[in-house]
Enzyme design. Structure first.
Site, PDB file in Angstrom:
ATOM      1  N   HIS A 129       0.837  -1.196   0.000  1.00  0.00           N
ATOM      2  CA  HIS A 129       0.000   0.000   0.000  1.00  0.00           C
ATOM      3  C   HIS A 129       0.874   1.249   0.000  1.00  0.00           C
ATOM      4  CE1 HIS A 129      -3.505  -2.460   0.795  1.00  0.00           C
ATOM      5  NE2 HIS A 129      -2.804  -3.081   1.730  1.00  0.00           N
ATOM      6  N   ALA A 130       0.344   2.349  -0.463  1.00  0.00           N
ATOM      7  CA  ALA A 130       0.964   3.682  -0.461  1.00  0.00           C
ATOM      8  C   ALA A 130       2.461   3.666  -0.790  1.00  0.00           C
ATOM      9  CB  ALA A 130       0.670   4.401   0.832  1.00  0.00           C
TER      10      ALA A 130
END
Length: 85
Positions: A15-16
């Site tokens: 993620h991110a």
């Protein structure tokens, strides 16, 4: 075509920031790169596609590349996931 399975080890998954690092590595290669999770195929060079995959810690993904540097691309991305994220 060359592919390899890898388990996500990062606490927050792909993620991110980890997804951004994955994309930065993937775009270095001329091969087309796909990431497969639960039989669904995602574009390995698209941040939105990788984020929409929602790959969490402990989940297995398959990284598949097709092109002139396919083996190098897959090995580099597997190494990134296993050792640097």
């Amino acid at each position: 075509m060359y592919e390899s399975a890898v388990k996500i080890k990062n606490e927050i998954g792909l993620h991110a920031r980890p997804a951004s690092l994955f994309i930065q590595e993937a775009i270095k290669f001329s091969s087309n790169i796909d990431v497969i999770k639960n039989e669904k195929v995602y574009n390995g060079k698209s941040i939105m596609s990788v984020l929409s995959m929602s790959a969490g810690k402990g989940e297995e993904i398959i990284i598949r590349a097709n092109g002139e540097d396919e083996e190098k691309a897959v090995k580099s991305l597997v190494n990134l996931i296993e050792n640097k994220l």
